[in-house]
Design an enzyme around this catalytic site. Structure first.
Site, PDB file in Angstrom:
ATOM      1  N   GLY A  31       0.867  -1.370  -0.139  1.00 19.62           N
ATOM      2  CA  GLY A  31       0.002  -0.081   0.255  1.00 19.62           C
ATOM      3  C   GLY A  31       0.828   1.163   0.073  1.00 19.62           C
ATOM      4  CB  ALA A  71       0.245   4.972  -3.660  1.00 18.10           C
ATOM      5  CG  MET A 109      -1.039   4.710   8.095  1.00 15.00           C
ATOM      6  SD  MET A 109      -0.312   5.645   9.003  1.00 15.00           S
ATOM      7  CE  MET A 109       1.080   4.677   9.414  1.00 15.00           C
ATOM      8  CD  GLU A 142      -1.070   1.387  -3.454  1.00 16.06           C
ATOM      9  OE1 GLU A 142      -2.348   0.845  -3.723  1.00 16.06           O
ATOM     10  OE2 GLU A 142      -1.093   2.051  -2.430  1.00 16.06           O
ATOM     11  N   GLY A 152      -0.222  -3.337  10.304  1.00 11.67           N
ATOM     12  CA  GLY A 152      -1.019  -2.353  11.122  1.00 11.67           C
ATOM     13  C   GLY A 152      -2.701  -2.323  10.643  1.00 11.67           C
ATOM     14  CG  ASN A 155      -2.764   3.208  18.362  1.00 16.42           C
ATOM     15  OD1 ASN A 155      -1.505   3.620  18.123  1.00 16.42           O
ATOM     16  ND2 ASN A 155      -3.745   3.982  18.749  1.00 16.42           N
ATOM     17  CG  MET A 156       1.598  -0.377  14.540  1.00 14.11           C
ATOM     18  SD  MET A 156       2.688  -1.257  13.890  1.00 14.11           S
ATOM     19  CE  MET A 156       1.732  -2.769  13.544  1.00 14.11           C
ATOM     20  CG  HIS A 213     -10.293   9.938  16.493  1.00 21.25           C
ATOM     21  ND1 HIS A 213     -10.785   9.534  17.637  1.00 21.25           N
ATOM     22  CD2 HIS A 213      -9.302   9.323  15.949  1.00 21.25           C
ATOM     23  CE1 HIS A 213      -9.579   8.504  17.960  1.00 21.25           C
ATOM     24  NE2 HIS A 213      -8.779   8.481  16.938  1.00 21.25           N
ATOM     25  CE  LYS A 218     -12.145   6.226  14.829  1.00 17.52           C
ATOM     26  NZ  LYS A 218     -11.292   5.426  14.148  1.00 17.52           N
ATOM     27  CB  THR A 242      -7.133   3.759  20.355  1.00 16.04           C
ATOM     28  OG1 THR A 242      -6.371   3.181  19.209  1.00 16.04           O
ATOM     29  CG2 THR A 242      -6.149   4.011  21.634  1.00 16.04           C
TER      30      THR A 242
HETATM   31  P1  NAD Z   1      -5.491   4.346   2.662  1.00 12.28           P
HETATM   32  O1  NAD Z   1      -6.497   3.838   2.084  1.00 12.28           O
HETATM   33  O2  NAD Z   1      -4.612   5.704   2.614  1.00 12.28           O
HETATM   34  O3  NAD Z   1      -4.271   3.216   2.253  1.00 12.28           O
HETATM   35  C1  NAD Z   1      -4.343   1.909   1.782  1.00 12.28           C
HETATM   36  C2  NAD Z   1      -3.584   1.526   0.512  1.00 12.28           C
HETATM   37  O4  NAD Z   1      -3.383   0.083   0.627  1.00 12.28           O
HETATM   38  C3  NAD Z   1      -4.147   2.293  -0.631  1.00 12.28           C
HETATM   39  O5  NAD Z   1      -3.152   2.984  -1.410  1.00 12.28           O
HETATM   40  C4  NAD Z   1      -4.677   0.908  -1.178  1.00 12.28           C
HETATM   41  O6  NAD Z   1      -4.631   1.207  -2.735  1.00 12.28           O
HETATM   42  C5  NAD Z   1      -3.603   0.050  -0.850  1.00 12.28           C
HETATM   43  N1  NAD Z   1      -4.065  -1.231  -0.963  1.00 12.28           N
HETATM   44  C6  NAD Z   1      -5.287  -2.016  -0.954  1.00 12.28           C
HETATM   45  N2  NAD Z   1      -5.477  -3.107  -1.412  1.00 12.28           N
HETATM   46  C7  NAD Z   1      -4.188  -3.425  -1.874  1.00 12.28           C
HETATM   47  C8  NAD Z   1      -3.742  -4.740  -2.327  1.00 12.28           C
HETATM   48  N3  NAD Z   1      -4.306  -6.044  -2.523  1.00 12.28           N
HETATM   49  N4  NAD Z   1      -2.395  -4.710  -2.464  1.00 12.28           N
HETATM   50  C9  NAD Z   1      -1.429  -3.701  -2.294  1.00 12.28           C
HETATM   51  N5  NAD Z   1      -2.009  -2.467  -1.689  1.00 12.28           N
HETATM   52  C10 NAD Z   1      -3.199  -2.298  -1.613  1.00 12.28           C
HETATM   53  O7  NAD Z   1      -5.301   4.027   3.913  1.00 12.28           O
HETATM   54  P2  NAD Z   1      -4.625   4.452   5.457  1.00 12.28           P
HETATM   55  O8  NAD Z   1      -5.235   5.520   6.150  1.00 12.28           O
HETATM   56  O9  NAD Z   1      -3.141   4.388   5.077  1.00 12.28           O
HETATM   57  O10 NAD Z   1      -4.709   3.126   6.337  1.00 12.28           O
HETATM   58  C11 NAD Z   1      -4.523   1.787   5.968  1.00 12.28           C
HETATM   59  C12 NAD Z   1      -4.733   0.890   7.043  1.00 12.28           C
HETATM   60  O11 NAD Z   1      -3.910   1.115   8.128  1.00 12.28           O
HETATM   61  C13 NAD Z   1      -6.240   0.974   7.619  1.00 12.28           C
HETATM   62  O12 NAD Z   1      -6.467  -0.209   8.103  1.00 12.28           O
HETATM   63  C14 NAD Z   1      -5.967   1.807   8.879  1.00 12.28           C
HETATM   64  O13 NAD Z   1      -7.123   1.763   9.606  1.00 12.28           O
HETATM   65  C15 NAD Z   1      -4.684   1.120   9.413  1.00 12.28           C
HETATM   66  N6  NAD Z   1      -3.962   2.182  10.434  1.00 12.28           N
HETATM   67  C16 NAD Z   1      -3.546   1.516  11.345  1.00 12.28           C
HETATM   68  C17 NAD Z   1      -2.689   2.326  12.401  1.00 12.28           C
HETATM   69  C18 NAD Z   1      -1.973   1.701  13.246  1.00 12.28           C
HETATM   70  O14 NAD Z   1      -1.138   2.474  14.291  1.00 12.28           O
HETATM   71  N7  NAD Z   1      -2.074   0.210  13.361  1.00 12.28           N
HETATM   72  C19 NAD Z   1      -2.401   3.630  12.166  1.00 12.28           C
HETATM   73  C20 NAD Z   1      -3.289   4.322  11.137  1.00 12.28           C
HETATM   74  C21 NAD Z   1      -4.103   3.562   9.920  1.00 12.28           C
END
Ligand code: NAD
Length: 267
Positions: free
Chosen positions: A8, A10, A13, A34, A98, A124-125, A155, A159, A166
Site C-alpha cells: 500500500g 501510495a 500510511m 500497490e 497495522g 495501534n502502533m 477524532h 472517521k 484504541t
Molecule cells: P489508505 O486507503 O490511504 O491506504 C491503503 C493503501 O492500501 C491504498 O493505497 C490502497 O490502494 C492499498 N491497497 C489496497 N489493497 C491493496 C492490495 N491488494 N495490495 C497492495 N496495496 C493495496 O489507508 P490508510 O489511512 O493508509 O490506512 C491503511 C490501514 O492502516 C487501515 O486499515 C487503517 O485503519 C490502518 N491504520 C493503522 C494504524 C496503526 O497504528 N496500526 C494507524 C493508522 C492507520
C-alpha cells in the site's frame, strides 16, 4: 541494515512509512507495491511519498518484489493483508501488520499464519498509546474503586466508527485492572434524566470535529481531585515510526506472533 517492503505504498500510511524509513539509517526501502489497478503503479516510491527519487518503482503485486526485503510492512485492508500473509509465510518473510478491521475467519487465518513467521500485529502502533495502555492499567489499580473512570476520544469528522478501537482497548485495560467486564460496565451515551452515575460504570464518549488526527483521555475523578492521562496524535508519523521500530525489532525475534507491548518490552 535491513530492507523493508512496503505494501500500500501510495496510501496515507504507506507514504509516511517510506518517509520514516528514509530518516532511519538502520533500515532501507527494498521494495514497494500497490493494488494492480492503482494509478501509482510503476511510479517511483520516493516520488509518491514526497522524499525524492529512491530508484524503487511501485510494483502491482507482492509477487514482483517479495525477494527484495526481510520484512513486509502492511497497512492496507483486511483482504489485502490476508493475501499478503498467505504469500509471505511460505517464504519466511517477517511482517508488521497495522491494518485494522481484521475480524472473524480472516483474523483467525492471519493469526495462524503469523505464528509461523516473525510477525507484529497491532491496531495501534503508536509508542505513546502503547505506553498509555500500560500506565492506564497501573493507575486504575493504584487508584482503585474510589475514582470514577471515564474515557474521552476525539477524532476528525471523516472517521466512520465510534468509539475508536484504541478507546475500546483502553476500556478493556481499565475494566480488567479493576476486575470489571467492559461489556457490562461500558456506558457509551448519556441523555435525559438518567440518574446518578454508578461506581462501576466506565464511560466511553466520542467527539468528532474537523481534521483532528486523534486524542484519547482517561479521566479518574475522585473527591477533591481528578487525574487525567492524555495522548494526542499530531499526525500519522507516530504510527509510522512505531511500525518501523516494530520492523527493526521483529527481524531479530524467534518465529511467533507479537504485538506492540512485546516490541516495547512492556509485558
Ligand atoms: P489508505 O486507503 O490511504 O491506504 C491503503 C493503501 O492500501 C491504498 O493505497 C490502497 O490502494 C492499498 N491497497 C489496497 N489493497 C491493496 C492490495 N491488494 N495490495 C497492495 N496495496 C493495496 O489507508 P490508510 O489511512 O493508509 O490506512 C491503511 C490501514 O492502516 C487501515 O486499515 C487503517 O485503519 C490502518 N491504520 C493503522 C494504524 C496503526 O497504528 N496500526 C494507524 C493508522 C492507520
Amino acid at each position: 541494515m535491513i530492507k523493508a517492503i512496503v505494501a500500500g505504498a501510495a496510501g496515507r500510511m504507506g507514504q509516511r512509512i517510506i518517509h520514516c524509513i528514509q530518516q532511519n539509517s538502520e533500515i532501507a526501502l527494498g521494495g514497494a507495491f500497490e493494488r494492480p489497478d492503482h494509478p501509482s503503479v510503476n511510479a517511483d516510491a520516493g516520488h509518491v511519498a514526497g522524499v525524492g527519487e529512491l530508484g524503487v518503482p511501485i510494483a502491482g503485486s507482492l509477487g514482483e518484489v517479495v525477494d527484495q526485503g526481510e520484512v513486509l510492512i502492511d497497512f492496507t485492508a483486511p483482504g489485502a493483508t490476508l493475501e499478503n500473509i498467505r504469500a509471505a509465510s511460505p517464504r519466511g518473510l517477517a511482517m508488521v501488520i497495522g491494518t485494522t478491521g481484521i475480524t472473524g475467519d480472516v483474523l483467525k487465518e492471519v493469526e495462524t499464519l503469523a505464528a509461523g513467521i516473525r510477525c507484529v500485529l497491532a491496531a495501534n502502533m503508536s509508542v505513546g498509546v502503547n505506553v498509555m495502555f500500560k500506565i492506564a492499567g497501573q493507575m486504575a489499580r493504584i487508584l482503585g474503586g474510589d475514582y470514577d473512570v471515564e474515557i474521552l476520544e476525539t477524532h476528525h469528522r471523516m472517521k466512520k466508527d465510534a468509539p475508536s478501537g484504541t478507546a475500546v482497548r483502553l476500556g478493556q485495560v481499565l475494566a480488567g485492572a479493576l476486575g470489571r467486564d467492559l461489556e457490562k460496565v461500558g456506558v457509551y451515551e448519556r441523555k435525559g434524566i438518567i440518574g446518578e452515575r454508578t461506581d462501576e460504570e466506565i464511560g466511553i464518549q466520542s467527539l468528532r470535529a474537523g481534521d483532528i488526527t486523534g486524542e484519547h483521555m482517561v479521566l479518574f475523578g475522585g473527591v477533591g481531585e481528578r487525574l487525567e492521562l492524555t495522548h494526542r496524535s499530531h499526525n500519522r508519523d507516530n504510527f509510522a515510526r512505531g511500525a518501523v521500530r516494530a520492523a527493526l525489532w521483529v527481524v531479530q525475534q524467534p518465529k511467533g506472533l507479537y504485538d506492540m507491548q512485546d516490541v516495547l518490552g512492556l509485558k
